[in-house]
Design an enzyme around this catalytic site. Structure first.
Site, PDB file in Angstrom:
ATOM      1  N   SER A 130     -85.782 -86.578  42.138  1.00  0.00           N
ATOM      2  CA  SER A 130     -84.580 -86.540  42.278  1.00  0.00           C
ATOM      3  C   SER A 130     -83.871 -86.415  40.755  1.00  0.00           C
ATOM      4  CB  SER A 130     -84.179 -87.909  42.935  1.00  0.00           C
ATOM      5  OG  SER A 130     -84.531 -87.876  44.068  1.00  0.00           O
ATOM      6  N   ASP A 176     -81.366 -91.339  46.906  1.00  0.00           N
ATOM      7  CA  ASP A 176     -81.604 -90.823  45.405  1.00  0.00           C
ATOM      8  C   ASP A 176     -80.536 -91.355  44.641  1.00  0.00           C
ATOM      9  OD1 ASP A 176     -83.808 -89.519  46.919  1.00  0.00           O
ATOM     10  OD2 ASP A 176     -82.793 -87.673  46.672  1.00  0.00           O
TER      11      ASP A 176
END
Length: 391
Positions: A130, A176
Site C-alpha cells: 500500500s 489501507d
C-alpha cells in the site's frame, strides 16, 4: 533481505527539497501496511486486522505565494506542476495520488493554498504493501498541518480513500488508508468495515517477527477476478435476502444459511461466500488467540486463511502457493498465507526471530528452483501511523 533506511530516506527527501526550493520544509512520514488476517472481508462489511509497518513514504512540503502546486518524486526523479483551480489526472500517474487528495480537501470546503512537495519512499512497489495509500495519507496529513485545516485522522483516511476511488480510479476499501493513519507500535488494528469502529490488539512477542516473501509477479487476472469475486459475494447475499430481508452483507450471514439457500443454487458462489463468512469468524478467534498470547494458534489460522483463499476463493496463484508450501512444515514458521488481492504479491509469515536468516536463504533458493524466479524478502516491524517528523 531488504533493510529499512528511513533515516537516510528522510535526509534525501529533505535535501532535495532544500535544493529545489531553499526554504525549510515540514516533514511527514506515512507507513505502508500489512494485514495479518481478514482478506477480502473489507468489501463484505467484515473485519480486517492490519498494522502499519516500518516501510514509509516521506513527504517534505512548504507553502507557495501563488495558487500552484509543484511536485517532485525522488524515486522517479520526475517533477510535475499543477494549478489549484484546474486539477486533472496526469499522464505520469504518481501525481494523481497527491492531486486527488487536494481535490477531496477542496470539495470538503478546506482552504488549501499553493505548495511545493517532494517525496520518496522505501515501500516496495507492487508488493501489496500500500505505497499509494501511504502517499495519499502523507499528503493529507501534511496539508492539514501546513494550512491548519483541523481535519481528524479518520477524515484524512476517508479523503485519501476517496481520492483513490474517484481521482485515481481504483475502488479500494478503507483498510489501507486507515492502517497508515491509525497504526501504533506493537499493535494490530481490528477494524470493523461496516462502521469504522476499531480496537487495538496487542502484537508484542520479542521472539517473533513478520517476514514477507515477494513472489515478484503480478498476474493479469487480478483486477477482473477482484470484480468477479465482489459480484459473486453480492449474488450470495441476494439469494439469502429472498428469505431473510435483514441480511445486508455477508457480515450478517451464517454458514447454515449458506448451506440452505446458496449451496443448492450455485456451488461457486457458495464457496466464495463460505470463505468470507469463515474468515470473519477466523479473525475474531485469532484476536482472542493474540490476547491470550497464543501465537501458535494464530499462526495455524493464517495457514487456514491461505487454504481458503487458494481453494474456495481461488485468488492465489502457483507462485504464492509454492511460497506457503515451502514453509508449511518448517519449525521456524508459525503461520503463513498470501496477502492482498491475490494472483501475485507477497506472502506474510510469522517467524521465530532467531531463525529468520536461515529461513530466508532456504526459501529463496527453493523458490528459485521450483519457479525459476527470484523472490525478495522483507522484514516488517509494526510501527506507528502517520506523523510529523520532528527535528
Amino acid at each position: 533481505m531488504s533493510i529499512t533506511t528511513t533515516t537516510s530516506l528522510q535526509n534525501a527527501v529533505h535535501e532535495k527539497y532544500l535544493e529545489l526550493h531553499g526554504d525549510t520544509p515540514l516533514l511527514v512520514r506515512s507507513p505502508g501496511r500489512v494485514n495479518l488476517i481478514g482478506e477480502h472481508t473489507d468489501y463484505n462489511q467484515g473485519l480486517v486486522l492490519p498494522a502499519a509497518i516500518n516501510k514509509n513514504i516521506i513527504v517534505a512540503i512548504g507553502k507557495r505565494d501563488d495558487r500552484h502546486i509543484q511536485l517532485y518524486a525522488l524515486d522517479q526523479q520526475e517533477s510535475f506542476d499543477a494549478a489549484l483551480n484546474a486539477l486533472e489526472r496526469s499522464p505520469l500517474l504518481w501525481p494523481d495520488y497527491i492531486l486527488g487528495v487536494v481535490q477531496q480537501l477542496q470539495q470538503r470546503g478546506h482552504d488549501v493554498g499553493g505548495f511545493n512537495l517532494v517525496f520518496g519512499g522505501d515501500i516496495p512497489q507492487g508488493a501489496g504493501l500500500s505505497s499509494s495509500a501511504a502517499l495519499e495519507c502523507a499528503t493529507g496529513f501534511a496539508l492539514n498541518e501546513l494550512f491548519d485545516l483541523d481535519i481528524s485522522r479518520l477524515d484524512i483516511a476517508l479523503a485519501a480513500q476517496a481520492a483513490e476511488n474517484e481521482f485515481v480510479g481504483v475502488k479500494c476499501g478503507l483498510m489501507d488508508q486507515f492502517a497508515s493513519v491509525f497504526g501504533k507500535e506493537q499493535q494490530l488494528i481490528k477494524l470493523d468495515c461496516a462502521d469504522f469502529s476499531y480496537d487495538y490488539i496487542p502484537f508484542n512477542n520479542p521472539d517473533l517477527c513478520i517476514v514477507l516473501f515477494d513472489t515478484q509477479v503480478k498476474h493479469s487476472l487480478a483486477s477482473s477476478a477482484y470484480n468477479e469475486r465482489r459480484e459473486q459475494c453480492e449474488r450470495g447475499v441476494a439469494l439469502i435476502q429472498q428469505h431473510h430481508q435483514h441480511v445486508k452483507s455477508l457480515r450478517d450471514v451464517t454458514i447454515e444459511q449458506l448451506d440452505e439457500y446458496v449451496k443448492p443454487v450455485d456451488a461457486t458462489v457458495y464457496n466464495r461466500c463460505h470463505y468470507v463468512v469463515s474468515e470473519i469468524k477466523r479473525l475474531q478467534d485469532g484476536c482472542e488467540d493474540l490476547k491470550n498470547d497464543d501465537f501458535n494458534a494464530f499462526g495455524q489460522r493464517m495457514f487456514e486463511t491461505h487454504d481458503g483463499l487458494q481453494h474456495l476463493y481461488e485468488v492465489s496463484c502457483d507462485e504464492l502457493d509454492v511460497l506457503v508450501d515451502l514453509v508449511r512444515d518448517n519449525d521456524a514458521v508459525l503461520g503463513a498465507r498470501m496477502m492482498g488481492g491475490g494472483f501475485g504479491g507477497c506472502t506474510i509469515n510469522l517467524v521465530k526471530i532467531d531463525q529468520v536468516q536461515n529461513l530466508v536463504d532456504t526459501v529463496i533458493g527453493a523458490y528459485n528452483e521450483r519457479t525459476g524466479r527470484t523472490a525478495q524478502a522483507y522484514i516488517a516491524n509494526i510501527s506507528g501511523g502517520t506523523n510529523v517528523i520532528l527535528d
